[in-house]
Write an enzyme that holds these catalytic residues in place. Structure first.
Site, mmCIF file in Angstrom:
data_model
loop_
_atom_site.group_PDB
_atom_site.id
_atom_site.type_symbol
_atom_site.label_atom_id
_atom_site.label_comp_id
_atom_site.label_asym_id
_atom_site.label_seq_id
_atom_site.Cartn_x
_atom_site.Cartn_y
_atom_site.Cartn_z
ATOM 1 N N ASP A 1 -5.441 2.669 -3.725
ATOM 2 C CA ASP A 1 -6.941 2.675 -3.220
ATOM 3 C C ASP A 1 -7.300 3.857 -2.605
ATOM 4 O O ASP A 1 -8.472 4.376 -2.487
ATOM 5 C CB ASP A 1 -7.189 1.507 -2.304
ATOM 6 N N ASP B 1 -0.784 1.160 -3.896
ATOM 7 C CA ASP B 1 -1.691 0.232 -4.632
ATOM 8 C C ASP B 1 -3.095 1.183 -4.974
ATOM 9 O O ASP B 1 -3.768 0.202 -5.328
ATOM 10 C CB ASP B 1 -1.931 -0.868 -3.710
ATOM 11 N N SER C 1 0.857 -1.217 -0.089
ATOM 12 C CA SER C 1 0.104 0.051 0.127
ATOM 13 C C SER C 1 0.887 1.470 0.121
ATOM 14 O O SER C 1 1.639 1.625 -0.892
ATOM 15 C CB SER C 1 -0.915 -0.128 1.238
HETATM 16 MG MG MG Z 1 -3.335 1.592 -0.273
#
Ligand code: MG
Length: 447
Positions: A240, A238, A94
């Site tokens: 998000d 990543d 992440s």
């Molecule tokens: Mg993330």
């Protein structure tokens, strides 16, 4: 009590704890419980390919089929799993620095796996209970594409015609992470005039640290100002999380963009259930109240919010860090639809982003953190609870002390050896005082 898993999956330094052997054993344990077809994908970290092969071997060894979607955002994999598969493993750390990597495990709905399942996986892992299949029951691993479909599905959910009319000027900083494969293309397809920054995937993250914080986004801020763009968009490794820079080059905090989208979603749908965490701004509750919405507060962690959204059939949810969840699309923080929805708001409201943000309820917040080893965390919480007995305390996650003038929450990070301390108040001074108090409460027991 879990030893390996944090708030969302396992995250460690690659080839120290997170070796191919470790990844393969965890994947085999997950495959033993989940079975069926498991989708995998990764961000562009230098160790991702190595770990992906280990994960594939582990899953095949317990009789799973493996579908490899290559490099893609976590939400794109979550979308694919929910639609087509029995589970998923996203190889990513992440927003953590480049030396880290991790495994985000997904259930059949594409939601991060629940605590009970992670405890079962750890039991299998530590006691070598992986159910290896015989040679003639080993299945196949194959590659598949989902990115074009993911982008098309996002476009279907926003007013593409209006966006084409407006031709917004957008600068996107993917931070050399997984969004390189989605956001620039999505923006083009929405008729935007796109300038890209750090949009070549690179596991060394040469342009900036993968965490989209204000100090890390100075290049984006400068390019937004220099090009006279309507908005700057940044993602984490990543993809998000989505962070915005307004047309003046000002960093927009995640809770502000969350509030902006919340208000729009409630207006558009004439109310609905909003789910967020106890660490999120009071503005979210205020907006819900003013727009026919109902608010539910959970522990910190996007998968907790996502699971609650599914359970209560919620409209929208998110966190203060720029993670927005649209449960009719992906049960997790989604960068693609978040970006498209924020652009739709700009196009529909026909106002600059800075003005839209100014129109939201104003609260001041402070975010601090301090190192604390994982084994001390529980004891620290007990002591801090003891110290704050006479106050109004919410124990949903860590210790949240609520006063008449604001609140401060002290909680151990689920992914890093740190304590986080967030505060919020109606004035900057009070927010600082509350954060100072929170840090004092932590420091007292760290010594
Ligand atoms: Mg993330």
């Amino acid at each position: 009590m879990k030893q390996l898993f944090g708030t969302f999956g396992v995250r460690r330094i690659a080839n120290q704890v997170l070796t191919p052997e470790f990844a393969s054993k965890i994947a085999a344990a997950f495959g033993t419980t989940t079975k069926g077809t498991i989708a995998i994908g990764s961000d562009p970290r230098t160790s991702s390919e190595m770990i992906k092969h280990a994960v594939t071997a582990g899953l095949l060894s317990v009789g799973c089929d493996v579908v490899d979607y290559g490099m893609l955002p976590t939400p794109a994999l979550q979308y694919a799993v929910r639609k087509n598969h029995d589970g998923g493993i996203m190889i990513t750390a992440s927003h953590n620095p480049p030396q880290y990597n991790g495994l985000k495990l997904l259930d059949k709905d594409g939601i991060g796996t629940p605590d009970e399942l992670e405890e079962e996986i750890e039991d299998i892992y530590f006691n070598d209970k992986q159910k290896r299949v015989s040679w003639d029951n080993i299945k196949k691993a194959y590659k598949q594409e989902i990115i074009d479909e993911y982008i098309q599905e996002i476009i279907k959910r926003v007013d593409s015609e209006k966006l084409h009319e407006k031709k917004l000027k957008v600068v996107v900083d993917s931070g050399s992470g997984a969004a390189c494969s989605t956001t620039p293309y999505l923006l083009k397809k929405l008729g935007c005039e796109v300038t890209t920054l750090n949009c070549q995937p690179d596991g060394f993250f040469p342009g900036r640290n993968p965490e989209p914080t204000e100090p890390n986004l100075q290049d984006l801020i400068n390019v937004v100002k220099a090009t006279g763009a309507d908005i700057g968009i940044a993602h984490d490794g990543d993809a998000d999380r989505t962070i915005c820079i307004d047309e003046k080059g000002q960093f927009v905090y995640g809770d502000k963009s969350f509030a902006l989208v919340e208000k729009y979603m409630l207006e558009k749908n004439n109310g609905g259930i909003i789910v967020t965490t106890v660490a999120t701004s009071e503005a979210i509750a205020q907006i819900a109240k003013e727009n026919n919405g109902e608010i539910i507060l959970t522990k910190v962690g996007d998968l907790v919010v996502a699971r609650k959204l599914k359970e209560v059939n919620g409209l929208f949810g998110g966190e203060e860090n720029g993670g927005l969840i649209f449960p009719d699309f992906v049960y997790g923080r989604d960068s693609g639809l978040a970006t498209a929805m924020i652009l739709e708001i700009l196009a529909t409201k026909n106002k600059p982003l800075s003005q839209l943000i100014d129109e939201l309820p104003t609260y001041y917040s402070q975010k601090r953190k301090i190192e604390c080893s994982d084994n001390l965390k529980n004891e620290m919480i007990t002591k801090i609870l003891d110290d704050t007995k006479e106050y109004n305390v919410d124990k949903t996650d860590g210790v949240k002390i609520i006063t008449d003038e604001g609140w401060v929450i002290i909680r151990p990070s689920g992914t890093e050896p740190i304590f986080r301390c967030f505060s919020e108040a109606k004035t900057q001074k009070k927010a600082e005082e509350l954060a100072d108090w929170g840090m004092e409460l932590i420091n007292k027991h760290l010594k």
